[in-house]
Design a protein around this motif. Structure first.
Motif, PDB file in Angstrom:
ATOM      1  N   ALA A 135       0.828  -1.206   0.000  1.00 26.39           N
ATOM      2  CA  ALA A 135       0.000   0.000   0.000  1.00 26.39           C
ATOM      3  C   ALA A 135       0.865   1.260   0.000  1.00 26.39           C
ATOM      4  CB  ALA A 135      -0.932  -0.007   1.212  1.00 26.39           C
ATOM      5  N   ILE A 136       1.967   1.238   0.725  1.00 29.25           N
ATOM      6  CA  ILE A 136       2.911   2.360   0.693  1.00 29.25           C
ATOM      7  C   ILE A 136       3.551   2.458  -0.679  1.00 29.25           C
ATOM      8  CG2 ILE A 136       5.086   3.262   1.630  1.00 29.25           C
ATOM      9  CD1 ILE A 136       4.325   1.939   4.308  1.00 29.25           C
ATOM     10  N   ASP A 137       3.907   1.300  -1.216  1.00 28.34           N
ATOM     11  CA  ASP A 137       4.626   1.227  -2.487  1.00 28.34           C
ATOM     12  C   ASP A 137       3.827   1.844  -3.631  1.00 28.34           C
ATOM     13  OD1 ASP A 137       6.928   0.434  -3.891  1.00 28.34           O
ATOM     14  OD2 ASP A 137       5.929  -1.352  -4.633  1.00 28.34           O
ATOM     15  N   VAL A 138       2.517   1.592  -3.658  1.00 23.58           N
ATOM     16  CA  VAL A 138       1.692   2.085  -4.770  1.00 23.58           C
ATOM     17  C   VAL A 138       1.045   3.432  -4.466  1.00 23.58           C
ATOM     18  CG1 VAL A 138       1.219  -0.255  -5.579  1.00 23.58           C
ATOM     19  CG2 VAL A 138      -0.390   0.825  -4.004  1.00 23.58           C
ATOM     20  N   VAL A 191       3.798   7.364   7.889  1.00 24.00           N
ATOM     21  CA  VAL A 191       4.685   6.967   6.803  1.00 24.00           C
ATOM     22  C   VAL A 191       5.826   7.978   6.746  1.00 24.00           C
ATOM     23  CG1 VAL A 191       4.890   6.541   4.331  1.00 24.00           C
ATOM     24  CG2 VAL A 191       2.769   5.943   5.526  1.00 24.00           C
ATOM     25  N   ALA A 192       7.043   7.475   6.746  1.00 32.12           N
ATOM     26  CA  ALA A 192       8.220   8.346   6.791  1.00 32.12           C
ATOM     27  C   ALA A 192       8.370   9.122   5.485  1.00 32.12           C
ATOM     28  CB  ALA A 192       9.469   7.518   7.060  1.00 32.12           C
ATOM     29  N   SER A 193       9.145  10.176   5.541  1.00 34.24           N
ATOM     30  CA  SER A 193       9.505  10.937   4.346  1.00 34.24           C
ATOM     31  C   SER A 193      11.022  11.123   4.344  1.00 34.24           C
ATOM     32  CB  SER A 193       8.795  12.295   4.317  1.00 34.24           C
ATOM     33  OG  SER A 193       9.124  13.040   5.478  1.00 34.24           O
ATOM     34  N   LEU A 194      11.569  11.448   3.194  1.00 37.17           N
ATOM     35  CA  LEU A 194      13.006  11.616   3.064  1.00 37.17           C
ATOM     36  C   LEU A 194      13.367  13.095   3.067  1.00 37.17           C
ATOM     37  CD1 LEU A 194      13.787   9.011   0.242  1.00 37.17           C
ATOM     38  CD2 LEU A 194      13.868   8.679   2.720  1.00 37.17           C
ATOM     39  N   SER A 230      12.749   1.926   9.063  1.00 42.78           N
ATOM     40  CA  SER A 230      12.691   3.379   8.799  1.00 42.78           C
ATOM     41  C   SER A 230      11.691   3.749   7.711  1.00 42.78           C
ATOM     42  CB  SER A 230      14.091   3.916   8.430  1.00 42.78           C
ATOM     43  OG  SER A 230      15.003   3.713   9.487  1.00 42.78           O
ATOM     44  N   LEU A 231      10.748   2.858   7.435  1.00 43.08           N
ATOM     45  CA  LEU A 231       9.680   3.196   6.499  1.00 43.08           C
ATOM     46  C   LEU A 231       8.528   3.902   7.215  1.00 43.08           C
ATOM     47  CD1 LEU A 231       9.650  -0.030   4.311  1.00 43.08           C
ATOM     48  CD2 LEU A 231      10.597   2.204   3.733  1.00 43.08           C
ATOM     49  N   LEU A 232       8.468   3.748   8.528  1.00 42.28           N
ATOM     50  CA  LEU A 232       7.522   4.477   9.363  1.00 42.28           C
ATOM     51  C   LEU A 232       8.306   5.273  10.398  1.00 42.28           C
ATOM     52  CD1 LEU A 232       4.768   1.759  10.056  1.00 42.28           C
ATOM     53  CD2 LEU A 232       4.876   3.430   8.195  1.00 42.28           C
ATOM     54  N   ALA A 233       7.716   6.371  10.857  1.00 37.56           N
ATOM     55  CA  ALA A 233       8.368   7.224  11.856  1.00 37.56           C
ATOM     56  C   ALA A 233       7.365   7.585  12.939  1.00 37.56           C
ATOM     57  CB  ALA A 233       8.916   8.487  11.192  1.00 37.56           C
ATOM     58  N   ARG A 234       7.877   7.974  14.100  1.00 36.52           N
ATOM     59  CA  ARG A 234       7.030   8.362  15.219  1.00 36.52           C
ATOM     60  C   ARG A 234       6.666   9.844  15.120  1.00 36.52           C
ATOM     61  NH1 ARG A 234       4.384   4.625  18.353  1.00 36.52           N
ATOM     62  NH2 ARG A 234       5.597   2.699  18.168  1.00 36.52           N
ATOM     63  N   ASP A 235       5.390  10.111  15.352  1.00 37.82           N
ATOM     64  CA  ASP A 235       4.896  11.481  15.468  1.00 37.82           C
ATOM     65  C   ASP A 235       4.094  11.531  16.757  1.00 37.82           C
ATOM     66  OD1 ASP A 235       4.125  14.073  15.057  1.00 37.82           O
ATOM     67  OD2 ASP A 235       2.516  13.575  13.655  1.00 37.82           O
ATOM     68  N   MET A 287      12.323   4.633  -2.332  1.00 36.47           N
ATOM     69  CA  MET A 287      11.859   5.633  -3.292  1.00 36.47           C
ATOM     70  C   MET A 287      10.379   5.952  -3.093  1.00 36.47           C
ATOM     71  SD  MET A 287      14.365   6.604  -5.373  1.00 36.47           S
ATOM     72  CE  MET A 287      13.480   7.236  -6.807  1.00 36.47           C
ATOM     73  N   ALA A 288       9.630   4.978  -2.561  1.00 34.07           N
ATOM     74  CA  ALA A 288       8.195   5.189  -2.333  1.00 34.07           C
ATOM     75  C   ALA A 288       7.944   6.255  -1.280  1.00 34.07           C
ATOM     76  CB  ALA A 288       7.530   3.873  -1.918  1.00 34.07           C
ATOM     77  N   LEU A 289       8.980   6.631  -0.517  1.00 33.12           N
ATOM     78  CA  LEU A 289       8.823   7.643   0.526  1.00 33.12           C
ATOM     79  C   LEU A 289       8.945   9.061  -0.015  1.00 33.12           C
ATOM     80  CD1 LEU A 289      10.872   5.960   3.398  1.00 33.12           C
ATOM     81  CD2 LEU A 289       8.419   5.787   2.908  1.00 33.12           C
ATOM     82  N   MET A 290       9.109   9.192  -1.323  1.00 35.57           N
ATOM     83  CA  MET A 290       9.123  10.514  -1.945  1.00 35.57           C
ATOM     84  C   MET A 290       7.693  10.871  -2.354  1.00 35.57           C
ATOM     85  SD  MET A 290      12.572  10.335  -4.240  1.00 35.57           S
ATOM     86  CE  MET A 290      14.150   9.887  -3.482  1.00 35.57           C
ATOM     87  N   ALA A 291       7.285  12.062  -2.016  1.00 36.92           N
ATOM     88  CA  ALA A 291       5.886  12.437  -2.195  1.00 36.92           C
ATOM     89  C   ALA A 291       5.512  12.718  -3.645  1.00 36.92           C
ATOM     90  CB  ALA A 291       5.555  13.660  -1.338  1.00 36.92           C
ATOM     91  N   THR A 292       6.489  13.007  -4.477  1.00 39.96           N
ATOM     92  CA  THR A 292       6.193  13.377  -5.860  1.00 39.96           C
ATOM     93  C   THR A 292       7.004  12.537  -6.826  1.00 39.96           C
ATOM     94  OG1 THR A 292       7.933  15.045  -5.899  1.00 39.96           O
ATOM     95  CG2 THR A 292       5.737  15.770  -5.214  1.00 39.96           C
ATOM     96  N   THR A 293       6.627  12.589  -8.084  1.00 39.05           N
ATOM     97  CA  THR A 293       7.400  11.959  -9.145  1.00 39.05           C
ATOM     98  C   THR A 293       8.021  13.040 -10.017  1.00 39.05           C
ATOM     99  OG1 THR A 293       7.294  10.602 -11.153  1.00 39.05           O
ATOM    100  CG2 THR A 293       5.263  11.712 -10.489  1.00 39.05           C
ATOM    101  N   SER A 294       9.279  12.858 -10.395  1.00 37.70           N
ATOM    102  CA  SER A 294       9.932  13.842 -11.264  1.00 37.70           C
ATOM    103  C   SER A 294       9.270  13.892 -12.631  1.00 37.70           C
ATOM    104  CB  SER A 294      11.422  13.505 -11.416  1.00 37.70           C
ATOM    105  OG  SER A 294      11.598  12.231 -12.020  1.00 37.70           O
ATOM    106  N   LEU A 295       8.511  12.845 -12.978  1.00 37.27           N
ATOM    107  CA  LEU A 295       7.851  12.792 -14.281  1.00 37.27           C
ATOM    108  C   LEU A 295       6.695  13.779 -14.393  1.00 37.27           C
ATOM    109  CD1 LEU A 295       7.889   8.917 -14.728  1.00 37.27           C
ATOM    110  CD2 LEU A 295       9.254  10.574 -15.999  1.00 37.27           C
ATOM    111  N   ALA A 296       6.317  14.380 -13.248  1.00 37.38           N
ATOM    112  CA  ALA A 296       5.253  15.390 -13.283  1.00 37.38           C
ATOM    113  C   ALA A 296       5.748  16.733 -13.797  1.00 37.38           C
ATOM    114  CB  ALA A 296       4.646  15.547 -11.888  1.00 37.38           C
ATOM    115  N   ALA A 297       7.069  16.921 -13.844  1.00 36.71           N
ATOM    116  CA  ALA A 297       7.626  18.187 -14.311  1.00 36.71           C
ATOM    117  C   ALA A 297       7.401  18.354 -15.809  1.00 36.71           C
ATOM    118  CB  ALA A 297       9.118  18.252 -13.997  1.00 36.71           C
TER     119      ALA A 297
END
Length: 216
Positions: free
Chosen positions: A18-21, A68-71, A57-62, A154-164
């Protein structure tokens, strides 16, 4: 004759997929009870899966919640360094080991993806499929395993460079150059073409971040 049922995925695999997609995005809060209801499993395996994902490190504490963690910038830069080298090696090995059929599959992917230039999200999915095919074409199981780990992060990146603007068309031209080098059995050219491709994607992503284009 009894049909053989495919094995059911465990809670860890279900959450990871689910994180991956992109069902769960960086910053999304994951709640045991909600996940148990969503996937139809008890809370105990969900809890164990969340602990495992946090360890990785795919999840983080808040506070008391898991998200879900971010980079951050440094993590992203470090990831791209590793990705560039591993993907370049995969292209080099693909040029050495690819069958004619595998080359044709890669070429067909590039042709088919041209129909998706107006849909960055769909293009991002097929882009990953293209890269995965190169990984498999390297015929090196250990390299494939390491690249799977890289793509999981890579799934932890919120955007895709292909959107540029214009990046999708450029990426497909770069894909074609990679396939051509593999088809020629030119290992150095395949390595360089894939490294250049990843470098261009990284530059685009850095520009997106600097311009505050983080979406979704």
């Amino acid at each position: 004759m009894n049909q053989i049922k495919p094995p059911q995925k465990d809670a860890y695999s279900l959450i990871l997929d689910a994180i991956d997609v992109g069902v769960f995005r960086p910053g999304d809060r994951l709640v045991e009870s909600d996940l148990a209801d969503r996937f139809g499993v008890s809370r105990t395996p969900i809890r164990e899966a969340l602990q495992r994902l946090e360890t990785q490190s795919l999840l983080a504490r808040d506070g008391r919640s898991l998200i879900v963690a971010s980079l951050d910038h440094n993590q992203m830069a470090e990831l791209y360094v590793v990705r560039t080298e591993l993907e370049g090696l995969a292209a080099r090995l693909a040029a050495r080991h690819a069958t004619e059929e595998e080359v044709q599959v890669l070429r067909d992917m590039v042709i088919e993806d041209r129909a998706l230039l107006s849909d960055p999200a769909a293009l991002a999915r097929t882009n990953r499929r293209f890269h995965k095919q190169i990984h498999l074409t390297s015929h090196n199981r250990y390299l494939v395993q390491q690249l799977d780990l890289v793509y999981r992060s890579m799934a932890l990146m919120a955007t895709t460079s292909l959107a540029a603007q214009g990046r999708g068309a450029n990426a497909l031209e770069e894909h074609l150059a990679i396939v051509d080098a593999i088809a020629r059995r030119d290992e150095d050219a395949a390595y360089a073409a894939l490294r250049d491709h990843i470098s261009a994607a990284f530059v685009t992503r850095l520009k997106q971040d600097s311009q505050g284009l983080a979406e979704e």
